[in-house]
Write a protein that holds these residues in place. Structure first.
Motif, PDB file in Angstrom:
ATOM      1  N   LYS A 104       0.801  -1.226   0.000  1.00 24.38           N
ATOM      2  CA  LYS A 104       0.000   0.000   0.000  1.00 24.38           C
ATOM      3  C   LYS A 104       0.838   1.283   0.000  1.00 24.38           C
ATOM      4  CE  LYS A 104      -3.896  -2.230   0.595  1.00 24.38           C
ATOM      5  NZ  LYS A 104      -4.864  -2.363  -0.448  1.00 24.38           N
ATOM      6  N   THR A 105       2.124   1.172   0.198  1.00 27.43           N
ATOM      7  CA  THR A 105       2.962   2.372   0.273  1.00 27.43           C
ATOM      8  C   THR A 105       4.327   2.086  -0.334  1.00 27.43           C
ATOM      9  OG1 THR A 105       3.745   4.129   1.748  1.00 27.43           O
ATOM     10  CG2 THR A 105       3.913   1.875   2.570  1.00 27.43           C
ATOM     11  N   GLN A 106       5.012   3.124  -0.727  1.00 26.02           N
ATOM     12  CA  GLN A 106       6.341   2.986  -1.308  1.00 26.02           C
ATOM     13  C   GLN A 106       7.385   2.896  -0.203  1.00 26.02           C
ATOM     14  OE1 GLN A 106       7.407   6.128  -4.031  1.00 26.02           O
ATOM     15  NE2 GLN A 106       9.523   5.479  -4.135  1.00 26.02           N
ATOM     16  N   ILE A 107       8.252   1.906  -0.277  1.00 26.85           N
ATOM     17  CA  ILE A 107       9.359   1.789   0.679  1.00 26.85           C
ATOM     18  C   ILE A 107      10.485   2.699   0.188  1.00 26.85           C
ATOM     19  CG2 ILE A 107      11.102   0.257   1.654  1.00 26.85           C
ATOM     20  CD1 ILE A 107       9.012  -1.981   1.519  1.00 26.85           C
ATOM     21  N   PHE A 108      10.867   3.628   1.037  1.00 27.32           N
ATOM     22  CA  PHE A 108      11.883   4.621   0.698  1.00 27.32           C
ATOM     23  C   PHE A 108      13.277   4.140   1.096  1.00 27.32           C
ATOM     24  CE2 PHE A 108      14.236   8.576   1.583  1.00 27.32           C
ATOM     25  CZ  PHE A 108      14.048   9.248   0.382  1.00 27.32           C
ATOM     26  N   GLY A 109      13.369   3.394   2.199  1.00 27.08           N
ATOM     27  CA  GLY A 109      14.667   2.910   2.648  1.00 27.08           C
ATOM     28  C   GLY A 109      14.525   1.867   3.740  1.00 27.08           C
ATOM     29  N   VAL A 110      15.375   0.840   3.687  1.00 26.73           N
ATOM     30  CA  VAL A 110      15.408  -0.212   4.699  1.00 26.73           C
ATOM     31  C   VAL A 110      16.795  -0.205   5.323  1.00 26.73           C
ATOM     32  CG1 VAL A 110      15.229  -2.699   5.106  1.00 26.73           C
ATOM     33  CG2 VAL A 110      13.753  -1.606   3.399  1.00 26.73           C
ATOM     34  N   GLU A 111      16.852  -0.179   6.669  1.00 26.58           N
ATOM     35  CA  GLU A 111      18.132  -0.063   7.374  1.00 26.58           C
ATOM     36  C   GLU A 111      18.928   1.081   6.748  1.00 26.58           C
ATOM     37  OE1 GLU A 111      19.359  -1.730  10.152  1.00 26.58           O
ATOM     38  OE2 GLU A 111      17.303  -2.425  10.302  1.00 26.58           O
ATOM     39  N   HIS A 112      18.293   2.218   6.687  1.00 27.89           N
ATOM     40  CA  HIS A 112      18.821   3.406   6.016  1.00 27.89           C
ATOM     41  C   HIS A 112      19.932   4.048   6.855  1.00 27.89           C
ATOM     42  CE1 HIS A 112      18.666   6.903   3.354  1.00 27.89           C
ATOM     43  NE2 HIS A 112      18.738   7.642   4.446  1.00 27.89           N
ATOM     44  N   PHE A 113      21.179   3.947   6.376  1.00 28.08           N
ATOM     45  CA  PHE A 113      22.314   4.576   7.052  1.00 28.08           C
ATOM     46  C   PHE A 113      22.313   6.060   6.707  1.00 28.08           C
ATOM     47  CE2 PHE A 113      26.724   6.117   7.000  1.00 28.08           C
ATOM     48  CZ  PHE A 113      27.061   5.888   8.316  1.00 28.08           C
ATOM     49  N   PHE A 114      22.581   6.912   7.712  1.00 29.12           N
ATOM     50  CA  PHE A 114      22.651   8.344   7.452  1.00 29.12           C
ATOM     51  C   PHE A 114      23.843   8.952   8.168  1.00 29.12           C
ATOM     52  CE2 PHE A 114      20.060   7.925  11.251  1.00 29.12           C
ATOM     53  CZ  PHE A 114      20.544   8.923  12.089  1.00 29.12           C
ATOM     54  N   GLU A 115      24.272  10.085   7.618  1.00 28.02           N
ATOM     55  CA  GLU A 115      25.374  10.848   8.199  1.00 28.02           C
ATOM     56  C   GLU A 115      25.235  12.283   7.704  1.00 28.02           C
ATOM     57  OE1 GLU A 115      29.488   9.289   8.183  1.00 28.02           O
ATOM     58  OE2 GLU A 115      29.969  11.098   7.048  1.00 28.02           O
ATOM     59  N   TYR A 116      25.349  13.225   8.616  1.00 29.95           N
ATOM     60  CA  TYR A 116      25.330  14.630   8.230  1.00 29.95           C
ATOM     61  C   TYR A 116      26.070  15.443   9.274  1.00 29.95           C
ATOM     62  CZ  TYR A 116      21.543  14.929  11.642  1.00 29.95           C
ATOM     63  OH  TYR A 116      20.801  14.852  12.793  1.00 29.95           O
TER      64      TYR A 116
END
Length: 192
Positions: free
Chosen positions: A9-21
């Motif tokens: 029903k929805t779009q998966i944008f990220g799984v186990e999404h690593f981030f850094e900023y």
């Protein structure tokens, strides 16, 4: 399962999404001397988010999976947190702050604790929680910067500076011989 959380029903944008900023604010700047070398920059925030959903073009939702059989139970106080108390949860505040920094173009960002045995618990965050998170990060970072017991070390193998405040810095990965935090980062980057 609530159909809102169904992958159909929805779009998966990220799984186990690593981030850094980096936080490019005056309070997040640092300068230290390590072995005669001046090291400077801004505080970096790194982490991994369980699941990001994109129900529509203006809305991004973060799902934080929990396996506890006692949803929202605070083991420190030995009581169940209310949805209102979750607005003061440091982990959730950091995730919300990070989402707003990483994805500023989204008009709406949702946060949901998804207990595998009990289902979803949406938590509504807004500007107040964003600024509370920023104050929390600022206070902790300032405390670390001003703590005379924190020492900075230089790791020749990784060409990376590490704070002695972090326990992951004290142990090396047996396979790569790098500090655990760097080994985890490299593995996450490699795996995607």
């Amino acid at each position: 399962m609530n159909s809102h959380y169904s992958p159909e029903k929805t779009q998966i944008f990220g799984v186990e999404h690593f981030f850094e900023y980096e936080i490019k604010e005056d309070w997040a700047a640092y300068e230290f001397e390590v072995d005669g070398e001046i090291i400077s920059g801004h505080l970096k925030v790194r982490g991994t988010m369980d699941l990001l959903l994109k129900p529509d073009a203006d809305y991004l939702e973060y799902l934080d999976y929990k396996t506890s059989s006692r949803p929202m139970y605070d083991w420190a106080t030995k009581k169940t947190k209310t949805l209102e108390e979750l607005k003061y949860d440091n982990q959730l505040l950091l995730y919300y702050f990070s989402l707003r920094k990483l994805f500023p173009d989204y008009k709406h960002i949702g946060m949901t604790l998804f207990f595998t045995r009990k289902g979803p618990y949406p938590v509504i965050f807004g500007d107040e929680e964003y600024y509370r998170a920023e104050a929390l990060i600022k206070n902790i970072f300032t405390e670390i910067k001003n703590d005379e017991n924190v020492s900075w070390v230089y790791n020749d193998k990784s060409k990376n500076h590490q704070c002695s405040y972090c326990s992951l810095n004290r142990n090396n990965d047996p396979k790569t011989k790098k500090p655990l935090c760097l080994a985890y980062r490299d593995e996450l980057t490699t795996l995607g």
